[in-house]
Design an enzyme around this catalytic site. Structure first.
Site, PDB file in Angstrom:
ATOM      1  N   CYS A 180     -22.933  -3.989 -16.633  1.00 35.03           N
ATOM      2  CA  CYS A 180     -23.479  -3.080 -15.252  1.00 35.03           C
ATOM      3  C   CYS A 180     -23.035  -2.246 -15.120  1.00 35.03           C
ATOM      4  CB  CYS A 180     -22.575  -4.494 -14.377  1.00 35.03           C
ATOM      5  SG  CYS A 180     -23.206  -3.852 -12.279  1.00 35.03           S
TER       6      CYS A 180
ATOM      7  N   ASP B 139       0.694  -1.016   0.047  1.00 35.87           N
ATOM      8  CA  ASP B 139       0.150   0.171   0.347  1.00 35.87           C
ATOM      9  C   ASP B 139       0.929   1.503  -0.695  1.00 35.87           C
ATOM     10  OD1 ASP B 139      -2.813   1.455   0.244  1.00 35.87           O
ATOM     11  OD2 ASP B 139      -2.107   1.739   2.900  1.00 35.87           O
TER      12      ASP B 139
ATOM     13  N   CYS C 197     -20.146   0.755  -2.907  1.00 31.99           N
ATOM     14  CA  CYS C 197     -19.840   0.717  -4.411  1.00 31.99           C
ATOM     15  C   CYS C 197     -19.105  -1.185  -4.488  1.00 31.99           C
ATOM     16  CB  CYS C 197     -18.558   1.120  -5.125  1.00 31.99           C
ATOM     17  SG  CYS C 197     -16.838   1.583  -4.285  1.00 31.99           S
TER      18      CYS C 197
END
Ligand code: B12
Ligand code: SF4
Ligand code: SF4
Length: 399
Positions: free
Chosen positions: A203, A146, A256
């Site tokens: 989608c 990260d 989301c």
């Protein structure tokens, strides 16, 4: 790793068995996903990243502007391959969209347990140790989780670990997107995997469900509109126009991903590190009979906790409760700010005394958010809580 996988002979590389060995060793260490990327980023990802920066979507995250992200050799000059590993952090708990109680706040799924930077790094170190024994001659390597200037999702997509979805999360069939990424950059030459194809199709559930319209185009996230940015990365004030849409989010946002069909049957992990952690500070207070503004309902864990619990924590309790937790990143004052916004959005009168107390807080930012929250109670004390979808957010760039 078992002795069986540790004790590999040094001709492993020549026999082309290094990759299957890596996958198996990674799996044994808890990495459900593993793939190999070449040492250079695809041109398209480079261009997309630069365009994202040009549009100012990084906001205050100045660390995103370090262009080392484009050249892996600046991280490890001898790099020839990248081992990309993904670890599932999903647990069997309900999704945020299934927990509508306005009196409780949402801490995003990855924030419930241990800091994943530490969890993944410790395991990648073991993987690297095993690889040094398995691969034969010495080689150079660097572990990243990260924080290194590296486009992790672009690299993981190139390694076939998954595809970057329209919500910009890395997704893999069957595994969904509830996994975290870590890498070993290495001077070893390992045959790369094929990039994973995009399976989003027509989608657009994530785009439609985002409360702040932060996914400004499919595959493009304006971080300066994202609840995750507001509640974790932003050090100052949450822009007023966005506060209603932040809803009851205390740390990050999962919406989301909650609505993504690829997550409907996503696997779960049993690793204790990712399970919600008990809220010890409150338990301890209760046991010692200390007087405090803690709730009367049980407060078992970081999963969907009552808002008054967080808003009542002292700085010391905050530090103790969130030791080795990713929540430390948002800092104490940031979490009080977030709790104030969530209490305001709840429109629940029961939070008035706590908000009045926060309105006197020594930190001006906390004070200001608490005053805003009090206005929300006053403005419409009897109305239903705001629904998350595009509530009060400025016009979307999508229409
Ligand atoms: C900065 C950052 C954030 C920022 C910005 C997010 C963002 N999308 O850029 C904020 C604070 C908002 C954030 C939020 C979250 N983050 Co974050 N974050 C990062 C970080 C440090 C850098 C991301 C980055 O490089 N952004 C720059 C943009 C340009 O990159 P990108 O969005 O991936 O863009 C690519 C695609 O969108 C694509 N693209 C762009 N345009 C187009 C157009 C078309 C047509 C196509 C096909 C593709 C395409 O190409 C771009 C370049 O590859 C990474 C760790 C790292 N070092 O990579 C973690 C990381 C991405 N975050 C992670 C997580 C878990 C989250 C959250 C889920 C946390 C939460 N629950 O709140 C949310 C998810 C929000 C979301 N929908 O992305 C994980 C993602 C794991 C996964 N499975 O994808 C990462 C990889 C950390 C990790 N080591 O595991 N994050
Ligand atoms: S605000 Fe929530 S739903 Fe919207 S992009 Fe950010 S994480 Fe996803
Ligand atoms: S919700 Fe749909 S469009 Fe969004 S990432 Fe998932 S599959 Fe792709």
């Amino acid at each position: 790793m078992t002795n069986q996988t540790q004790g590999l002979d040094s001709s492993m590389r020549k026999r082309g068995k290094l990759k299957p060995w890596l996958r198996e060793a990674a799996r044994q260490l808890g990495f459900e996903l593993c793939g190999i990327a070449p040492a250079s980023l695809p041109e398209l990802d480079r261009a997309r990243y630069l365009s994202w920066l040009e549009r100012g979507f990084q906001g205050e995250m100045k660390y995103m502007e370090r262009e080392q992200r484009l050249d892996l050799r600046l991280l490890l000059p001898s790099v020839r391959s990248v081992i990309c590993a993904g670890m599932v952090y999903n647990t069997p708990h309900p999704k945020s969209v299934e927990c509508p109680d306005p009196a409780r706040g949402w801490i995003s799924r990855y924030g419930w347990g241990e800091d994943y930077h530490l969890v993944l790094r410790e395991r990648l170190e073991k993987l690297l140790e095993g690889l040094r024994q398995a691969a034969g001659p010495p080689f150079e390597a660097k572990i990243c989780v990260d924080t290194a200037p590296l486009l992790e999702r672009a690299v993981a997509q190139a390694a076939g670990v998954g595809w970057i979805g329209k919500n910009t999360c890395l997704i893999r069939e069957k595994a969904g997107s509830w996994f975290l990424l870590g890498e070993i950059l290495t001077s070893l030459e390992i045959e790369p995997d094929e990039p994973a194809p995009d399976r989003c199709g027509t989608c657009r559930r994530c785009i439609d469900a985002c409360p702040t319209a932060a996914i400004v185009e499919p595959y493009v996230l304006d971080a300066t509109r994202c609840i995750s940015y507001f509640t974790i990365e932003l050090r100052g004030s949450i822009p007023e126009a966005f506060r209603p849409a932040v809803g009851r989010h205390l740390f990050g946002c999962d919406i989301c991903q909650d609505v993504c069909p690829w997550n409907s049957k996503a696997p779960v992990t049993l690793l204790p590190e990712f399970q919600p952690r008990p809220i010890q500070a409150v338990d301890e207070q209760r046991q010692s009979g200390e007087e405090s503004a803690v709730p009367s309902t049980p407060v078992p864990s970081t999963f969907n906790p009552p808002l008054e619990w967080l808003a009542s924590l002292s700085e010391e309790e905050f530090r103790r409760t969130f030791r080795r937790s990713p929540i430390q990143r948002a800092r104490y004052r940031g979490m009080l700010r977030n709790a104030a916004v969530a209490m305001g959005n709840s429109r629940l009168e029961k939070f008035r005394p706590l908000l009045e107390k926060l309105a006197e807080h020594p930190d001006a930012m906390v004070q200001e958010h608490a005053r805003w929250a009090l206005e929300q109670l006053g403005a419409n004390a009897t109305s239903a809580p705001l629904q998350p979808k595009n509530a009060g957010a400025p016009a979307s760039g999508l229409d």
